[in-house]
Design an enzyme around this catalytic site. Structure first.
Site, PDB file in Angstrom:
ATOM      1  N   CYS A  51      58.999  93.396  65.581  1.00  0.00           N
ATOM      2  CA  CYS A  51      58.932  92.166  64.964  1.00  0.00           C
ATOM      3  C   CYS A  51      59.472  91.974  63.599  1.00  0.00           C
ATOM      4  CB  CYS A  51      57.511  91.562  65.219  1.00  0.00           C
ATOM      5  SG  CYS A  51      57.460  89.740  65.486  1.00  0.00           S
ATOM      6  N   HIS A  65      56.083  92.363  70.664  1.00  0.00           N
ATOM      7  CA  HIS A  65      55.076  93.399  70.312  1.00  0.00           C
ATOM      8  C   HIS A  65      54.905  94.264  71.637  1.00  0.00           C
ATOM      9  CE1 HIS A  65      54.205  91.942  66.284  1.00  0.00           C
ATOM     10  NE2 HIS A  65      54.197  90.617  66.795  1.00  0.00           N
ATOM     11  N   GLU A 122      53.416  96.987  71.818  1.00  0.00           N
ATOM     12  CA  GLU A 122      52.240  97.723  71.491  1.00  0.00           C
ATOM     13  C   GLU A 122      51.035  96.896  72.505  1.00  0.00           C
ATOM     14  OE1 GLU A 122      53.603  96.211  69.257  1.00  0.00           O
ATOM     15  OE2 GLU A 122      52.204  95.063  67.567  1.00  0.00           O
TER      16      GLU A 122
END
Ligand code: GLN
Length: 544
Positions: A382, A516, A518
């Protein structure tokens, strides 16, 4: 009809209720049950989206674009069940709904009150969309005795009655402190906390007792006696060496059996826990280790990067290596006495995570430059992708003033605010100076990857969907100059308007993503980008 499990906490906060809920759900799942976990947050913010990561840790984003409590991240990582907006409610959201209805005149002249209006809204939330489930686990944030959690406890009390006996179980998580001077574990705080909960009309069926020392049988019996639960329902919970050891540990302590017994369900055959034993096997017997430098802003508080930290652990699981994370404050790399080489040279890979605001941006840009020039694997997430583009523009395309409009007006907006974009529901519009709450590009968006790119090989696909949380976008007006400088736009939104991924094919591993990844990584299903990034770090560790 789904059965309900209500989880409250007592004595102190930070007892790991979220992890307990996630682990119990994983254990029930391992027995073949369909589960969903929900979080009730008693604070007055409508959602945690506007709260500082220092206050509240990371904001976890769901596919449907909700900004939620970080516990929902644990829930997903442990169960693989994608969380939704409807899995996290706050007092603020409930009051917002009720006050909107009241202004509309929906209450037909009635006095609007905590009981029944607020409690009804909580009960509705708990029960919504639960038909296809066996168990719904509801975790109540905060600690029993807090003023703001009272309506939630009251709603549980009523709901337990509405659902009928045998259809709900209450679990209370408490602390059994060790008093070193006396050499004893103390059960009194647990007794008081259970009494407090019982006084509100909720008698717990199972007690999860967090303790630093093994709980002797005598103390277990004492807690059972004073707290009115069977001894087998007093579950000792010692600190685990990894959060992924918790499901198996709780199983050995009898948690899932105790919960099923409390429902009057015969536990039957043992759950299949091979998924968790495999993970622990990889974590406890690594074949090597790597050190990854995360150059960020909120490095003082790791909860601010919870999912990122876990995704790096998952990358280690995929590669059978231990991942050491060094959290480095980006501001160290700003100004004349920056010691960037000394700090970053020992790193096997460098990651710049998501962030908001200008502070530390120059230090992050310097880290991108360092990773690019020294050919150290670089992963920009990001904000980290945005800064990789600014760095490319400044250092390889000769645009000295390249910047982001997030930092103020600029003549070279390599990163700029987008006020219009497409979603499945149609065109989304934002006012440049509008509210900060809930006004970002949020949630799952599809992206198309270039078939010849590094990332399409990593994903093994050219169609992906990932979660977003940002206001600014890399400006496609700079695509050509950036690509001339070797930074290839290898993933775009399906309409070709918004850059989703950039990569440097001439670098050992250099990827920036606008989303994102993750948030979707799981210990039993590591995200391909994290698995590949850690593999690149392993390669790098063999070079230095
Ligand atoms: N601040 C940047 C934006 O709003 C990046 C956000 C992030 O990294 N999550 O676009």
């Amino acid at each position: 009809m789904a059965r309900f499990i209500f989880i409250t906490g007592g004595v102190v906060s930070s007892l790991g209720k979220g992890l307990m809920a996630a682990s119990l759900a994983a254990l029930l799942q391992a027995r073949g049950y369909r589960v969903r976990i929900r979080k009730f947050d008693p604070y007055l913010n409508v959602d945690p989206g506007t709260m500082s990561p220092y206050q509240h840790g990371e904001v976890y984003v769901t596919d449907d674009g909700a900004e939620t409590d970080l516990d929902l991240g644990h829930y997903e990582r442990f169960t693989g069940v994608a969380s939704r907006q409807s899995d996290n409610i706050t007092s603020g959201r409930i009051y917002q709904q009720i006050i909107t209805r009241e202004r509309r005149g929906d209450y037909l002249g009635a006095t609007v009150q905590v009981i029944p209006h607020v409690t009804d809204a909580i009960k509705e939330f708990a029960q919504a969309e639960t038909d296809d489930l066996d168990f719904v686990l509801c975790e109540i944030g905060g600690t029993v005795g807090d003023i703001e959690s009272l309506p939630f406890i009251e709603a549980i009390r009523q709901l337990r009655n509405d659902l009928g006996r045998g259809n709900s179980v209450s679990i209370h998580v408490t602390l059994v402190p060790y008093i070193a001077a006396a050499g004893e574990l103390k059960t009194k705080p647990t007794q008081h906390s259970v009494r407090e909960l019982a006084a509100l009309g909720v008698q717990p069926d199972v007690l999860v007792c967090r303790c630093e020392q093994p709980l002797p049988e005598s103390e277990r019996a004492k807690i059972a006696l004073f707290c009115n639960v069977p001894k087998t329902a007093v579950i000792p919970a010692l600190d685990a060496k990894s959060i992924y050891a918790v499901p198996v540990q709780y199983h050995h302590e009898g948690l899932d059996d105790a919960v099923l017994n409390a429902f009057g369900i015969l536990p039957g055959s043992a759950p299949d826990l091979s998924r968790w034993t495999d993970i622990m096997d990889r974590l406890t017997n690594p074949e090597g280790e790597v050190t990854i430098g995360v150059v960020g802003k909120y490095v003082g508080l790791q909860d601010a990067y919870k999912s990122l930290n876990e995704a790096l652990v998952h990358g280690g699981i995929a590669n059978k290596v231990k991942v050491n994370v060094e959290w480095i404050d980006a501001e160290l790399f700003e100004g004349p006495d920056s010691d960037i080489a000394a700090r970053l040279e020992p790193m096997h890979a460098i990651l710049v995570p998501g962030a908001f605001g200008e502070r530390g941006a120059e230090g992050k840009i310097a880290s991108v430059r360092f990773a690019r020039e020294r050919e150290i694997p670089y992963f920009g997430i990001c904000f980290g992708m945005q800064m990789a583009c600014v760095e490319g523009a400044r250092d390889l395309a000769g645009i000295a003033d390249a910047s982001s409009t997030e930092f103020g007006p600029t003549d070279e907006p390599v990163v700029g605010m987008i006020t219009e974009w497409m979603t499945a529901e149609g065109v989304q519009k934002r006012e440049a100076g509008g509210d900060l709450g809930g006004t970002m590009r949020l949630g799952a968006y599809a992206a198309k990857l270039d078939g010849n790119s590094v990332v399409s090989t990593i994903y093994g696909d050219t169609d992906i969907s990932e979660r977003h949380r940002h206001r600014y976008e890399v400006n496609t007006a700079y695509r050509e100059v950036l690509e001339k400088g070797g930074l290839v736009f290898s993933g775009m939104s399906p309409d070709g308007m918004l850059p989703e991924i950039v990569e440097r094919p001439d670098h050992p591993w250099f990827v920036g993503v606008q989303f994102h990844p993750e948030l979707k990584s799981k210990p039993f299903d590591p995200h391909p980008l994290f698995a590949s990034f850690v593999a690149a770090a392993v390669k790098q560790s063999r070079l230095v």
